[in-house]
Write an enzyme that holds these catalytic residues in place. Structure first.
Site, PDB file in Angstrom:
ATOM      1  N   HIS A  94       0.817  -1.213   0.000  1.00 56.94           N
ATOM      2  CA  HIS A  94       0.000   0.000   0.000  1.00 56.94           C
ATOM      3  C   HIS A  94       0.852   1.265   0.000  1.00 56.94           C
ATOM      4  CE1 HIS A  94      -4.190  -1.686   1.161  1.00 56.94           C
ATOM      5  NE2 HIS A  94      -3.494  -2.566   0.452  1.00 56.94           N
TER       6      HIS A  94
ATOM      7  N   HIS B  95      -1.853 -12.493  -1.914  1.00 57.59           N
ATOM      8  CA  HIS B  95      -2.911 -13.198  -1.198  1.00 57.59           C
ATOM      9  C   HIS B  95      -2.539 -14.638  -0.871  1.00 57.59           C
ATOM     10  CE1 HIS B  95      -6.223 -10.165  -2.609  1.00 57.59           C
ATOM     11  NE2 HIS B  95      -5.273  -9.622  -1.867  1.00 57.59           N
TER      12      HIS B  95
END
EC number: 1.11.1.21
Length: 726
Positions: free
Chosen positions: A97, A259
């Site tokens: 991020h 993920h």
């Protein structure tokens, strides 16, 4: 002590914390914002102007730092426990991020300055609970001090997190110096978190934005606007990842690779969660999103509202993401927090619980995960990765390195022992200097040869400007080094006047060829250097015509990139839709011309005065569209005539009939048209701060200062990408 809030003792500075504190932009919200040219100017830097981060980084015990980071991964803290006993997933998300705000349209965002520490990023909904990740890092940052910036530490920690869970990364480069105030960036038009007024027509995402909603990094994991439609999600994913300079394979690798680790957090309803860090009370000390759901942490944590763990080994690298994605059919369900997610049908409970080793859960996925199966292009890539785990690992390693280093610019800026040796095309490779450089005598002789060709001041100056002004201080791309102006796509851009450009480059290439052939040794001059040198010769000639003898600084050392080293598609993002320095507008615009000027000046790292003097000088040198803004009777002479005539009260300005964006300057007495100009020209008389700058350069006693300042600003742009000189 008197109460500091008593009316008799009000602080005279407007702090913005009471109804009485209205800024100029509150009063005039459409006023051109020039302050972005002066943000992070150095006055707020507690380390001082003399601090050299590159030198400090060289002193860093990188091995010791990485050892401490490895230890941190499993050092679970009661105030924010580690999922599965390992902080790896949290730190990967933190690094992702930090870097993932990058957008290729203007090169802004990204990890390069550690902006995740500041508003608004520190309080974006998508960054929920990353404040805890940075607090976990504080003891390590405190220990190593100025030898590692926050910007570098955030990315390095993500790398170490991957390595600690069995993944081999592609490498790491330091060199991201911290800044000390929030950047003023346009993140979207919305006034509320998760608003999506950025769309128009049929899902047309406004430029230069790279995310689907205010406060998200990329896409809504539940699907567009929370609608659980994997194919619609794929459309959003493809658009947003492309705006971050990622292709389909890189996109699949990044989503699946990220993920493979950790989990999301949706133990309860989001209404239990308190305000973000920037909106918190003093006693919160910059921590936000405090949850009142049971303990509020660990098994009770609430983040995105989704409750998904993707793999059977969330703290180890594996291929389980793809194995699970294709092994099951999926049914829509909701998290305990009420968010849309997907659960495997007819599956065994094989997914571990983050805090109870005796528990197992059914496999779960996000809508955005299922996009990798149901979009036909993504599905083909995903199946290849399923069947070839080694290809997946390599693709993720490379895509992760690109994600976290995309905004660092050329490799010459990379620091540290883990810099990979391989050159990657997205790094905009420029060959290393492999020959002796020209000396002062050569430079003087070459200037004479250039001027003897009959090329005009306008031709030389406009060509050099076109070459250098592609530079973006945001992601350190573009600039004169590499001479990519001679290659596609730049050679064909309308703003570069292709026919004239081809003529000038042809003449300069002839000079280059003859000079290099005449050398008895290995000495050479590159075309990149000769383009800049030609511009310097043009500026000197124009200054001399105005009665000022100047020597424009020139430092050789640029090299010429090849077509094979140039990703033409990637460089298309550098094409200016507007260049106020050349009075150019072309194509669909997403800001006013004067805003585009300031935007480009900020990308060029110019100050307000530098922008002002360059516009004035380039106008009289006819470096752009020749019909507007050339407020002089002696063009191609470096004078302050642009400012003198713009500020002349004998001229009255009005919109030109039938010519949008064009204005006529008429003699107040005769009504004769004296000049024509654009919004970019007239803003220097209209905007109070820019007018103040213009008045300085329009004064009778600053003619020499104008020339001197123009040369300095010109040289700054010509050398903007010379990181080897820093």
């Amino acid at each position: 002590m008197d109460n500091p809030t008593d009316s008799a003792g009000k602080c005279p500075v407007a702090h913005g914390n009471t109804p009485r504190s209205r800024s100029n932009r509150d009063w005039w919200p459409d006023q051109l914002n020039v302050q972005i040219l002066h943000q992070n100017s150095g006055r707020a830097d507690p380390l001082g102007q003399a601090f050299d981060y590159a030198e400090e980084f060289k002193k860093l015990d990188l091995d010791g730092l990485k050892k401490d980071l490895h230890a941190l991964m499993t050092d679970s803290q009661d105030w924010w426990p580690a999922d599965f006993g390992h902080y790896g997933g949290l730190f990967i998300r933190m690094a992702w991020h930090s870097a993932g705000t990058y957008r290729i349209t203007d090169g802004r965002g990204g990890a390069g300055a550690g902006q995740q520490r500041f508003a608004p990023l520190n309080s974006w909904p998508d960054n929920v609970n990353l404040d805890k990740a940075r607090r976990l890092l504080w003891p390590i940052k405190q220990k190593y001090g100025n030898r590692i910036s926050w910007a570098d530490l955030l990315i390095l920690t993500g790398n170490v997190a991957l390595e600690s869970m069995g993944f081999k990364t592609f490498g790491f480069a330091g060199g991201r110096a911290d800044v000390w105030e929030p950047e003023e960036l346009y993140w979207g038009p919305e006034g509320t978190w998760l608003g999506d007024e950025r769309y128009s027509g049929e899902r047309g995402l406004a430029e230069p934005l790279g995310a689907v909603q205010m406060g998200l990094i990329y896409v809504n994991p539940e699907g567009p606007n929370g609608t659980p439609d994997p194919l619609a999600s794929a459309r959003d994913i493809r658009e947003t990842f492309a705006r971050m300079a990622m292709n389909d394979e890189e996109t699949v690798a990044l989503i699946a690779g990220g993920h493979t680790f950790g989990k999301t957090h949706g133990a309860g309803d989001p209404s239990f969660v308190g305000v973000d860090p920037e909106g918190g009370e003093l006693e919160a000390q910059g921590l936000g999103w405090t949850s009142k759901f049971n303990t509020g942490v660990g098994r009770d944590a609430i983040g995105s509202g989704l409750e998904v763990t993707w793999t059977q080994t969330p703290t180890q690298w594996s291929n389980y993401f793809f194995e699970n994605l294709f092994a099951f059919e999926w049914e829509l369900t909701k998290s305990p927090g009420g968010a849309h997610q997907w659960q495997a049908k007819n599956a065994d409970a094989s997914i571990p619980d983050a805090y109870d080793a005796s528990k197992r859960h059914l496999p779960t996925m996000l809508t955005s995960d299922l996009a990798l199966r149901f979009d036909p292009v993504y599905e083909k890539i995903s199946r290849r990765f399923l069947e070839n785990p080694d290809q997946f690992a390599d693709a993720f390693a490379r895509a992760w390195f690109k994600l976290t280093h995309r905004d660092m610019g050329p490799k010459v800026r990379y620091l540290g022992p883990e810099v990979p040796a391989e050159d990657l095309i997205w790094q905009d490779v420029i060959p290393a200097v492999d020959h002796p450089l020209v000396d002062d005598k050569d430079i003087a002789d070459l200037k004479e040869k250039v001027l003897a060709t009959g090329l005009t001041v306008q031709e030389l100056v406009s060509t050099a400007w076109a070459s250098a002004s592609t530079f973006r201080g945001s992601d350190k791309r573009g600039g004169a080094n590499g001479a990519r102006i001679r290659l596609a796509p730049q050679k064909d851009w309308e703003v570069n006047q292709p026919a004239q450009l081809a003529k000038v480059l042809g003449v300069l290439e002839g000079i280059q060829k003859n000079f290099n052939a005449a050398q008895t040794g290995a000495k050479k001059i590159s075309l990149a250097d000769l383009i800049v040198l030609g511009g310097a010769a043009g500026v000197e000639k124009a200054a001399a015509a105005g009665g000022h003898a100047v020597s424009v600084p020139f430092t050789p050392g640029r090299m010429d990139a090849s077509e094979a080293q140039t990703d033409a598609h990637s460089f298309a993002a550098l094409k200016p839709r507007a260049d106020g320095f050349r009075n150019y507008i072309g194509g669909r615009q997403f800001m006013k011309p004067e805003e585009a000027l300031v935007d480009r000046a900020q990308l060029l790292t110019l100050t307000g005065p530098e922008m002002t003097v360059l516009v004035g000088g380039l106008r009289v040198l006819k470096a752009g569209a020749p019909e507007h803004g050339v407020f002089t009777s002696r063009p191609e002479t470096l004078t302050n005539d642009f400012f003198v005539n713009l500020l002349d009260m004998g001229t009255q300005w009005s919109p030109a009939a039938g010519r949008d964006g064009v204005y006529e300057g008429r003699d107040r007495k005769t009504n004769d048209v004296k000049w024509t100009g654009t919004r970019v020209d007239l803003i220097f008389g209209s905007h109070s701060q820019l007018r103040a700058f213009a008045e300085v350069y329009g004064q009778a006693d600053t003619k020499e200062k104008f020339v001197r300042d123009f040369v300095a600003a010109w040289t700054k742009v010509m050398n903007a990408d010379r990181f080897d000189l820093v």
